[in-house]
Design an enzyme around this catalytic site. Structure first.
Site, mmCIF file in Angstrom:
data_model
loop_
_atom_site.group_PDB
_atom_site.id
_atom_site.type_symbol
_atom_site.label_atom_id
_atom_site.label_comp_id
_atom_site.label_asym_id
_atom_site.label_seq_id
_atom_site.Cartn_x
_atom_site.Cartn_y
_atom_site.Cartn_z
ATOM 1 N N HIS A 164 37.296 51.820 38.593
ATOM 2 C CA HIS A 164 35.196 50.732 38.856
ATOM 3 C C HIS A 164 36.147 50.002 39.581
ATOM 4 O O HIS A 164 35.635 48.526 38.716
ATOM 5 C CB HIS A 164 34.904 50.408 37.214
ATOM 6 C CG HIS A 164 33.202 50.554 37.058
ATOM 7 N ND1 HIS A 164 32.561 50.819 36.433
ATOM 8 C CD2 HIS A 164 32.659 49.707 38.230
ATOM 9 C CE1 HIS A 164 30.820 50.579 36.430
ATOM 10 N NE2 HIS A 164 31.592 49.385 37.001
ATOM 11 N N GLU A 190 35.480 55.770 30.067
ATOM 12 C CA GLU A 190 35.996 54.773 31.522
ATOM 13 C C GLU A 190 36.648 53.853 30.637
ATOM 14 O O GLU A 190 35.906 53.443 29.244
ATOM 15 C CB GLU A 190 35.253 53.925 32.740
ATOM 16 C CG GLU A 190 34.148 54.663 32.930
ATOM 17 C CD GLU A 190 33.560 53.684 34.478
ATOM 18 O OE1 GLU A 190 33.673 52.598 33.684
ATOM 19 O OE2 GLU A 190 33.010 54.256 34.964
ATOM 20 N N ARG A 235 26.736 54.733 38.341
ATOM 21 C CA ARG A 235 27.198 54.915 37.130
ATOM 22 C C ARG A 235 27.824 56.177 36.785
ATOM 23 O O ARG A 235 26.984 56.897 37.277
ATOM 24 C CB ARG A 235 26.113 54.342 35.476
ATOM 25 C CG ARG A 235 25.596 53.349 35.983
ATOM 26 C CD ARG A 235 27.198 52.154 35.251
ATOM 27 N NE ARG A 235 27.198 51.140 34.741
ATOM 28 C CZ ARG A 235 27.403 49.435 35.767
ATOM 29 N NH1 ARG A 235 27.637 50.207 36.722
ATOM 30 N NH2 ARG A 235 26.921 48.190 35.256
HETATM 31 N N1 LIG Z 1 30.842 50.486 40.583
HETATM 32 C C1 LIG Z 1 30.851 48.979 40.649
HETATM 33 O O1 LIG Z 1 31.048 48.560 40.593
HETATM 34 C C2 LIG Z 1 29.002 48.558 40.868
HETATM 35 C C3 LIG Z 1 28.068 49.078 39.948
HETATM 36 N N2 LIG Z 1 27.012 48.590 40.013
HETATM 37 C C4 LIG Z 1 25.548 49.751 39.701
HETATM 38 O O2 LIG Z 1 24.693 50.345 40.934
HETATM 39 C C5 LIG Z 1 23.459 50.375 40.102
HETATM 40 C C6 LIG Z 1 22.524 49.381 41.617
HETATM 41 O O3 LIG Z 1 22.434 47.972 41.972
HETATM 42 P P1 LIG Z 1 21.299 47.472 43.022
HETATM 43 O O4 LIG Z 1 21.598 47.898 44.126
HETATM 44 O O5 LIG Z 1 21.913 45.662 43.030
HETATM 45 O O6 LIG Z 1 20.109 47.492 41.908
HETATM 46 P P2 LIG Z 1 18.688 47.908 42.846
HETATM 47 O O7 LIG Z 1 17.707 47.284 41.394
HETATM 48 O O8 LIG Z 1 18.783 46.582 43.670
HETATM 49 O O9 LIG Z 1 18.701 48.947 43.251
HETATM 50 C C7 LIG Z 1 18.741 50.103 42.730
HETATM 51 C C8 LIG Z 1 18.032 51.034 42.853
HETATM 52 O O10 LIG Z 1 18.212 52.354 42.137
HETATM 53 C C9 LIG Z 1 17.303 53.209 42.764
HETATM 54 N N3 LIG Z 1 16.291 53.719 41.694
HETATM 55 C C10 LIG Z 1 16.311 53.631 40.061
HETATM 56 N N4 LIG Z 1 15.443 54.479 39.353
HETATM 57 C C11 LIG Z 1 15.698 55.419 39.957
HETATM 58 C C12 LIG Z 1 14.901 56.391 39.494
HETATM 59 N N5 LIG Z 1 15.362 57.756 38.619
HETATM 60 N N6 LIG Z 1 15.659 57.691 40.995
HETATM 61 C C13 LIG Z 1 15.603 57.736 41.927
HETATM 62 N N7 LIG Z 1 16.032 55.557 42.204
HETATM 63 C C14 LIG Z 1 15.451 54.856 41.627
HETATM 64 C C15 LIG Z 1 15.822 52.105 42.999
HETATM 65 O O11 LIG Z 1 14.474 52.150 43.211
HETATM 66 P P3 LIG Z 1 12.719 51.638 44.050
HETATM 67 O O12 LIG Z 1 14.042 50.538 45.043
HETATM 68 O O13 LIG Z 1 12.352 52.430 44.093
HETATM 69 O O14 LIG Z 1 12.932 51.032 42.397
HETATM 70 C C16 LIG Z 1 16.677 50.884 43.517
HETATM 71 O O15 LIG Z 1 16.563 51.225 44.697
HETATM 72 C C17 LIG Z 1 23.142 48.507 39.390
HETATM 73 O O16 LIG Z 1 22.391 49.198 38.755
HETATM 74 C C18 LIG Z 1 24.438 49.319 38.824
HETATM 75 O O17 LIG Z 1 24.910 50.803 37.756
HETATM 76 C C19 LIG Z 1 26.579 48.057 41.075
HETATM 77 C C20 LIG Z 1 28.003 46.543 40.889
HETATM 78 C C21 LIG Z 1 28.862 47.013 40.868
HETATM 79 O O1 LIG Z 2 29.689 47.571 37.095
HETATM 80 C C1 LIG Z 2 29.576 46.635 37.809
HETATM 81 C C2 LIG Z 2 28.222 46.291 37.694
HETATM 82 O O2 LIG Z 2 28.317 44.421 38.109
HETATM 83 O O3 LIG Z 2 27.644 46.406 37.564
#
Ligand SMILES: NC(=O)C1=CN([C@@H]2O[C@H](COP(=O)(O)OP(=O)(O)OC[C@H]3O[C@@H](n4cnc5c(N)ncnc54)[C@H](OP(=O)(O)O)[C@@H]3O)[C@@H](O)[C@H]2O)C=CC1
Ligand SMILES: O=CC(=O)O
Length: 323
Positions: free
Chosen positions: A285, A266, A237
């Site tokens: 995005h 955005e 994000r």
């Molecule tokens: N550009 C785009 O189109 C897209 C963007 N996204 C973004 O990607 C994000 C991640 O998706 P996804 O992988 O499915 O989500 P997950 O919930 O599977 O993974 C999130 C990760 O972020 C880590 N995390 C959260 N807070 C912190 C912190 N304060 N410090 C360090 N690490 C942290 C978590 O840690 P832990 O494992 O230790 O809990 C976890 O490893 C979404 O929330 C979204 O914002 C997603 C899809 C599309």
């Molecule tokens: O940014 C996209 C999402 O699925 O989150």
């Protein structure tokens, strides 16, 4: 009588039909105050809400006293005031598994295109600048064998690690709130503190949710810690990064390049300095934006709403405790 739902995103015809088999659907163009006022009765009686990319806050929830479930066509849910939903016992459903692989592909595309300057040199070819055999001013840097730092080792982080480890033989460093055995056992990932990752990685890739803790996690001090040759990628994000500090780091040559799919604002304003920098790849995005994946996400979101309004929250539910 079928429950009423508000749909604030266009769906493919077959999915719209599926929704209508279960619910009385009012389709609106967005969730602005004007739209809500215009469809006040529909909002007042709606038990479900389905769409994406709009704020769902307590002011909106006030207008939807019957609401029982919301379903977002996304994995990220930072547009939702989860506390306000919890306080009203409203379920929040999302689409975590539908898009993982596609977003990891996008991250890899950002790594490759920034490293090899794909966009920049392709534009030079189109501009007629390829008039003789190319020299070092057209060269990029290698990806294979370089160290990849992944900040956020969740579903997408793991899928990126898989690509980088097996496809590009990249040593992997990662940071998250906790250690991830799977990343270590399958991809030889090494957990490290954020500062260590920033100092050691050739590619720093962010794939984090936006929360109070991650807001501006990466700013001036963090860019200063990165290698001058580092390439910075963000597909989580926009507000996780202090964009002003990123622009300064790029302008001062504190980092080598950036590949960005998300921004603080955005769509990215046309006068953003990011758009003047040749070493920036800026995407609109598109993380999950393939026909297949966007269809799967929409389909999952429809099923999620049907499930949630029938009290089924075994999967894809952010706050199952409110059931
Ligand atoms: N550009 C785009 O189109 C897209 C963007 N996204 C973004 O990607 C994000 C991640 O998706 P996804 O992988 O499915 O989500 P997950 O919930 O599977 O993974 C999130 C990760 O972020 C880590 N995390 C959260 N807070 C912190 C912190 N304060 N410090 C360090 N690490 C942290 C978590 O840690 P832990 O494992 O230790 O809990 C976890 O490893 C979404 O929330 C979204 O914002 C997603 C899809 C599309
Ligand atoms: O940014 C996209 C999402 O699925 O989150």
């Amino acid at each position: 009588m079928k429950p009423s739902v508000i749909l604030y995103k266009a769906l493919p015809d077959d999915l719209h039909k599926r929704l209508e088999e279960h619910f009385t659907v009012t389709q609106v163009k967005n969730l602005s105050q004007e739209t809500v006022a215009q469809h006040a009765e529909a909002f007042a009686s709606a038990e479900g809400l389905l769409g994406s990319s709009e704020k769902v806050d307590s002011a909106l929830l006030e207008k939807m006293p019957k609401l029982r479930a919301t379903s977002t066509i996304s994995v990220g849910y930072d547009n939702f005031d989860v506390e306000a939903l919890n306080a009203r016992n409203v379920l929040l459903m999302h689409t975590p598994t539908a898009l993982t692989e596609t977003v990891a592909d996008t991250l890899m595309a950002l790594v490759l295109s920034t490293a090899r300057r794909v966009v920049e040199v392709a534009e030079r070819v189109k501009a007629g600048e390829w008039t003789k055999s190319i020299g070092p001013d057209w060269f990029g840097v290698d990806v294979h064998g370089k160290t990849l730092g992944i900040v956020g080792m969740g579903r997408i982080g793991l899928a990126l690690a898989q690509r980088a480890h097996f496809g590009f033989n990249m040593p992997i460093l990662y940071n998250a709130r906790r250690q991830h055995k799977e990343a270590e056992e399958r991809f030889n990932g090494r957990y490290c503190e954020l500062d260590t990752l920033l100092q050691e990685a050739d590619y720093v890739c962010l794939i984090l949710p936006l929360t109070d803790e991650t807001h501006h996690l990466i700013g001036k001090a963090e860019f200063e810690k990165m290698k001058k040759t580092a390439i910075f990628i963000n597909a989580g994000r926009g507000p996780v990064v202090d964009e002003k500090a990123l622009i300064e780091a790029l302008q001062k040559g504190e980092i080598h390049a950036a590949g960005l799919d998300v921004f603080e604002q955005e769509p990215l304003p046309i006068d953003s300095p990011l758009l003047t920098l040749p070493n920036v790849v800026a995407l609109p995005h598109i993380g999950s934006a393939t026909h297949e994946t966007r269809y799967n996400m929409a389909s999952t979101a429809v099923d999620n709403l049907i499930d949630a309004l029938n009290g089924k929250v075994e999967k894809n539910c952010v706050n199952p405790q409110v059931k």
